[in-house]
Design a protein around this motif. Structure first.
Motif, short mmCIF file in Angstrom:
data_model
loop_
_atom_site.label_atom_id
_atom_site.label_comp_id
_atom_site.label_asym_id
_atom_site.label_seq_id
_atom_site.Cartn_x
_atom_site.Cartn_y
_atom_site.Cartn_z
N ALA A 129 106.27 17.13 29.37
CA ALA A 129 105.90 15.77 29.43
C ALA A 129 107.10 14.71 29.17
CB ALA A 129 104.97 15.40 27.95
N GLY A 130 108.42 15.51 28.55
CA GLY A 130 109.45 14.64 28.47
C GLY A 130 110.09 14.90 29.56
N GLY A 131 109.98 15.45 30.67
CA GLY A 131 110.80 15.56 31.75
C GLY A 131 111.99 16.65 31.99
N TRP A 132 111.94 17.50 30.77
CA TRP A 132 112.84 18.56 30.36
C TRP A 132 112.70 19.74 31.19
CZ3 TRP A 132 111.55 16.68 25.13
CH2 TRP A 132 111.96 15.51 24.85
N LEU A 133 111.51 20.06 31.71
CA LEU A 133 111.01 21.49 32.02
C LEU A 133 111.85 21.53 33.43
CD1 LEU A 133 109.43 23.85 31.37
CD2 LEU A 133 107.63 22.84 32.75
N ASN A 134 112.42 22.80 33.62
CA ASN A 134 113.16 23.54 34.80
C ASN A 134 113.08 24.79 34.67
OD1 ASN A 134 115.33 24.12 32.89
ND2 ASN A 134 116.27 22.44 33.45
N LEU A 135 113.52 25.59 35.48
CA LEU A 135 113.43 27.06 35.62
C LEU A 135 113.99 27.78 34.45
CD1 LEU A 135 112.12 29.34 37.39
CD2 LEU A 135 114.31 29.27 38.83
N PRO A 136 115.24 27.42 33.80
CA PRO A 136 115.83 28.05 32.99
C PRO A 136 114.84 28.02 31.43
CG PRO A 136 117.61 27.11 33.94
CD PRO A 136 116.36 26.53 34.63
N VAL A 137 114.47 26.48 31.37
CA VAL A 137 113.70 26.37 30.01
C VAL A 137 112.38 27.11 30.22
CG1 VAL A 137 112.47 24.60 29.03
CG2 VAL A 137 114.77 24.22 29.83
N LEU A 138 111.88 27.14 31.32
CA LEU A 138 110.45 27.90 31.47
C LEU A 138 110.81 29.46 31.37
CD1 LEU A 138 107.58 27.71 32.46
CD2 LEU A 138 108.33 28.15 34.98
N ALA A 139 111.95 29.85 31.73
CA ALA A 139 112.14 31.39 31.54
C ALA A 139 112.31 31.62 30.21
CB ALA A 139 113.52 31.71 32.27
N LEU A 140 112.90 30.72 29.25
CA LEU A 140 113.29 30.89 27.88
C LEU A 140 112.15 30.79 27.12
CD1 LEU A 140 115.06 30.95 25.60
CD2 LEU A 140 115.49 28.58 25.53
N LEU A 141 111.06 29.60 27.49
CA LEU A 141 110.01 29.82 26.66
C LEU A 141 108.96 31.01 26.98
CD1 LEU A 141 109.67 26.03 26.76
CD2 LEU A 141 110.31 27.50 24.81
N GLY A 142 109.12 31.30 28.10
CA GLY A 142 108.40 32.73 28.58
C GLY A 142 108.85 33.91 27.79
N PHE A 143 109.92 33.96 27.43
CA PHE A 143 110.39 35.12 26.80
C PHE A 143 109.95 34.71 25.39
CE2 PHE A 143 113.77 36.49 23.65
CZ PHE A 143 114.07 37.95 24.22
N VAL A 144 110.00 33.77 24.58
CA VAL A 144 109.50 33.50 23.33
C VAL A 144 108.04 33.83 23.26
CG1 VAL A 144 108.88 31.72 21.64
CG2 VAL A 144 111.10 31.69 22.69
N GLY A 145 107.38 33.46 24.49
CA GLY A 145 105.96 33.76 24.42
C GLY A 145 105.56 35.26 24.35
N ALA A 146 106.47 35.98 25.34
CA ALA A 146 106.43 37.28 25.48
C ALA A 146 106.73 38.17 24.26
CB ALA A 146 107.32 37.74 26.46
N CYS A 147 107.25 37.52 23.48
CA CYS A 147 107.85 38.22 22.11
C CYS A 147 106.36 38.31 21.16
CB CYS A 147 108.64 37.48 21.10
SG CYS A 147 110.34 37.62 22.00
N GLY A 148 105.55 37.30 21.33
CA GLY A 148 104.25 37.26 20.67
C GLY A 148 103.34 38.29 21.28
N THR A 149 103.30 38.50 22.58
CA THR A 149 102.52 39.26 23.53
C THR A 149 102.84 40.72 22.69
OG1 THR A 149 102.39 37.81 25.38
CG2 THR A 149 101.98 40.54 25.74
#
Length: 423
Positions: A112-132
């Motif tokens: 929504a803020g226009g900050w999403l890019n490939l490195p950010v997507l990878a970092l947040l995917g890493f955080v979500g995978a910790c929950g998995t």
């Protein structure tokens, strides 16, 4: 200290397969598992599609995204397994799933803020995978506390059936939601499902565990679980086979989305439909599982999955010369039908031969085999970037052949029946 060896007198056999009514607490766990797995699959399907279509990611970059989303299995499975033997497992799972909610909401906010890019997507995917990882380690250790030993095959089939529904619907929904409604809506749906999984877990009460498992030296506890797995004649080949299987599977997964776009000519929705065949195959396999367990030797059931995995990889490799989307879908269908038998039967076997106070750590050791996922993704990314996705698919077929051979030379295929519950 346990030696990890089964009794010298041999295995005492359980009664034949039965499917009794499962307790209400387990049913809540099964529904929570369905919601959590669906959230994970929607997010996992949406992420590489966004990376390729929105950020122009190539095979190497798509593979690195897979590495980020699987690395937590290497880093955190063992510590979480130790924690699962010390604290409330439903509470641990709820906290882990809440972490995934945070990561999904953060992706929505960045988009929504226009900050999403490939490195950010990878970092947040890493955080979500910790929950998995937290959810995946604790769940198999919790199941034997909620059902009787005779109910374990039925319970594990139910858990895997829920997971297969997620695998079938998740990729299709992920692709469709990104294509039709955009990034925020796709990840919003995943976040809502994760919240539902947390709420369902709040009603699950785990029976008390012996206090003797508390207050030990952490390194000694971890070593005890590892020693049990690596000295057990049945659990050791399961672990090694899963390492090779996960490596091969993620070699395929790392390159398939860009391969499907560029070689098979598929859209985002088309990719979702093809990948959904994997979930459809898993549903068919899970529904067939009770019949197979009842009609075949237990060792034969254990051996079917790895063979089916190799057959599936050969079909996917065949699309190099016959670029037909339906053929790729058939390959993913086979990849779902066979290995689900392996998952159900090996989970039941692990729960039966492992003492209750070791289940969390043994489950974590098993989950560390998922550490081969970032290795496979990295191999797929490297081979895909240097030699093309076609070469990566051929390499994966060779690895699938290797894991099938490992099972068929092990003691697993010689088992006639399920062993009895460990003391």
């Amino acid at each position: 200290m346990r030696t990890g060896r089964p009794p010298q007198s041999g295995f005492r056999l359980l009664p034949s397969y039965a499917s009794p009514t499962l307790p209400a607490a387990f049913r809540r766990l099964a529904w929570s598992n369905l919601a959590a797995q669906s959230a994970e699959q929607i997010a996992l399907a949406a992420s590489p599609i966004i990376a390729v279509l929105a950020f122009g990611a190539d095979e190497g970059e798509a593979g690195l995204l897979q590495v980020a989303q699987t690395l937590p299995f290497v880093l955190f499975a063992i510590p979480i397994g130790l924690l699962a033997d010390r604290v409330s497992r439903p509470g641990l799972m709820a906290g882990a799933e809440a972490l995934r909610v945070v990561s999904l909401v953060a992706i929505i906010a960045c988009a929504a803020g226009g900050w999403l890019n490939l490195p950010v997507l990878a970092l947040l995917g890493f955080v979500g995978a910790c929950g998995t990882v937290g959810y995946s380690v604790a769940a198999p250790a919790l199941v034997p506390a909620l059902v009787r030993p005779q109910q374990l095959p039925a319970a594990n089939s139910r858990i895997e059936l829920a997971r297969t529904v997620a695998f079938m619907a998740g990729p299709a929904l992920g692709g469709a939601l990104v294509g039709w409604a955009g990034v925020s809506f796709a990840f919003g749906c995943a976040a809502a499902l994760s919240v539902a999984a947390v709420l369902l877990l709040l009603g699950v009460r785990e029976p008390g565990r012996p206090a003797a498992v508390l207050g030990r030296q952490p390194l000694r506890d971890i070593a005890e679980g590892a020693r049990f797995v690596f000295t057990h004649p049945l659990l050791r080949p399961i672990f090694v086979t899963q390492i090779v299987f996960n490596t091969a599977f993620f070699v395929v997964l790392a390159v398939f989305v860009p391969y499907a776009v560029r070689h098979l000519g598929l859209s985002a929705a088309g990719i979702g439909i093809v990948l959904a065949a994997y979930g459809a195959g898993m549903i068919a396999g899970a529904l067939l599982s009770p019949r197979l367990v009842h009609g075949l030797r237990f060792g034969t059931v254990l051996g079917l999955g790895p063979v089916a995995g190799f057959a599936a990889s050969a079909v996917l490799a065949l699309t190099i010369w016959l670029p037909w989307p339906w053929l790729a879908g058939f390959g993913w269908l086979l990849l779902g039908i066979g290995p689900i038998q392996w998952t159900i039967s090996t989970t039941t076997l692990r729960q039966l031969v492992t003492p209750a106070d070791l289940l969390g750590r043994v489950s974590a050791i098993n989950i560390t085999s998922y550490g081969a996922r970032p290795l496979g993704a990295a191999i797929g990314a490297g081979v895909g970037a240097v030699a093309g996705a076609e070469t990566a698919l051929l390499l994966a077929a060779f690895l699938f052949l290797a894991q099938a051979a490992m099972v068929w030379v092990s003691p697993l295929v010689r088992l006639k029946e399920r062993p009895a519950m460990a003391a």
